[in-house]
Design a protein around this motif. Structure first.
Motif, PDB file in Angstrom:
ATOM      1  N   HIS A   6       0.838  -1.194   0.000  1.00  0.00           N
ATOM      2  CA  HIS A   6       0.000   0.000   0.000  1.00  0.00           C
ATOM      3  C   HIS A   6       0.879   1.253   0.000  1.00  0.00           C
ATOM      4  O   HIS A   6       0.556   2.260  -0.620  1.00  0.00           O
ATOM      5  N   HIS A  31      -6.150   2.047  -1.800  1.00  0.00           N
ATOM      6  CA  HIS A  31      -6.071   1.067  -0.709  1.00  0.00           C
ATOM      7  C   HIS A  31      -7.204   0.044  -0.860  1.00  0.00           C
ATOM      8  O   HIS A  31      -6.984  -1.157  -0.761  1.00  0.00           O
ATOM      9  N   ASP A  35      -6.872  -3.952  -1.677  1.00  0.00           N
ATOM     10  CA  ASP A  35      -7.422  -4.917  -0.721  1.00  0.00           C
ATOM     11  C   ASP A  35      -8.260  -5.982  -1.411  1.00  0.00           C
ATOM     12  O   ASP A  35      -8.364  -7.105  -0.944  1.00  0.00           O
ATOM     13  N   ASP A  80      -5.459   1.253   7.154  1.00  0.00           N
ATOM     14  CA  ASP A  80      -5.034   0.071   7.906  1.00  0.00           C
ATOM     15  C   ASP A  80      -4.713   0.372   9.352  1.00  0.00           C
ATOM     16  O   ASP A  80      -4.446  -0.544  10.125  1.00  0.00           O
ATOM     17  N   GLN A  83      -6.673  -1.573  11.662  1.00  0.00           N
ATOM     18  CA  GLN A  83      -6.343  -2.999  11.845  1.00  0.00           C
ATOM     19  C   GLN A  83      -5.634  -3.239  13.174  1.00  0.00           C
ATOM     20  O   GLN A  83      -5.574  -4.361  13.655  1.00  0.00           O
ATOM     21  N   HIS A 101     -12.310  -3.969   4.512  1.00  0.00           N
ATOM     22  CA  HIS A 101     -11.817  -4.744   5.650  1.00  0.00           C
ATOM     23  C   HIS A 101     -12.864  -5.726   6.149  1.00  0.00           C
ATOM     24  O   HIS A 101     -12.633  -6.453   7.110  1.00  0.00           O
ATOM     25  N   HIS A 106     -12.488  -8.318   1.560  1.00  0.00           N
ATOM     26  CA  HIS A 106     -11.035  -8.354   1.682  1.00  0.00           C
ATOM     27  C   HIS A 106     -10.496  -9.582   0.955  1.00  0.00           C
ATOM     28  O   HIS A 106     -10.948 -10.693   1.221  1.00  0.00           O
TER      29      HIS A 106
HETATM   30 ZN   LIG Z   1      -6.628  -2.629   4.174  1.00  0.00          ZN
END
Ligand SMILES: [Zn+2]
Length: 148
Positions: A6, A31, A35, A80, A83, A101, A106
């Motif tokens: 990314h 992004h 993904d 992210d 995450q 996500h 994903h």
């Molecule tokens: Zn991501």
């Protein structure tokens, strides 16, 4: 996707933009696109974090902290962040907000995706190549900008 691609791919894609804000918005979008690509993930958050800080530092210091390359990379990194935040951790019953996500989006489960998903090695190689491209080609551009 690993956070390293990314960062690297977005830094290179930043060259397509002139305004940092546009590059940032496109970076967030990129992004999501990355993904979707079937891929393997690692859960070495700390090692990845260190790598990403290093990459962002390299892009910022060579292309400029206000360059489209840097802000496109930032747009790729930002989604992210959730995450690793405790209040978006599915393991604690929380939900993530970035659309790609979710489990369904994903790393799209296309036919053959498990077999052909992008390996960590390919992701790393592409990332480094993209990073090298971004950093090696932005220099002239920036210097021209500064002098004008
Ligand atoms: Zn991501």
């Amino acid at each position: 996707m690993m956070l390293v691609p990314h960062t690297g791919i977005n830094a290179a894609a930043g060259r397509l933009f002139r305004r940092p804000a546009a590059a940032f918005a496109a970076g967030v979008l990129a992004h999501a696109l990355l993904d979707l690509v079937p891929h393997k993930d690692i859960s070495a958050h700390k090692a990845e974090g260190v790598m990403v800080f290093f990459m962002l530092g390299l892009v910022g210091s060579s292309c400029g902290w206000n360059s489209p390359a840097f802000w496109c990379a930032m747009g790729g990194v930002l989604p992210d962040v959730e995450q690793v935040l405790p209040w978006t951790d599915p393991a604690r019953g929380k939900r993530r907000f970035f659309p790609t996500h979710s489990r369904r989006l994903h790393s799209l489960p296309l036919p053959g995706a498990r077999r052909y998903r992008t390996s960590l090695l390919i992701q790393s190689a592409v990332s480094l190549a993209a990073l090298a491209l971004a950093v090696s080609t932005c220099g002239r551009h920036c210097r021209r900008k500064v002098s004008s």
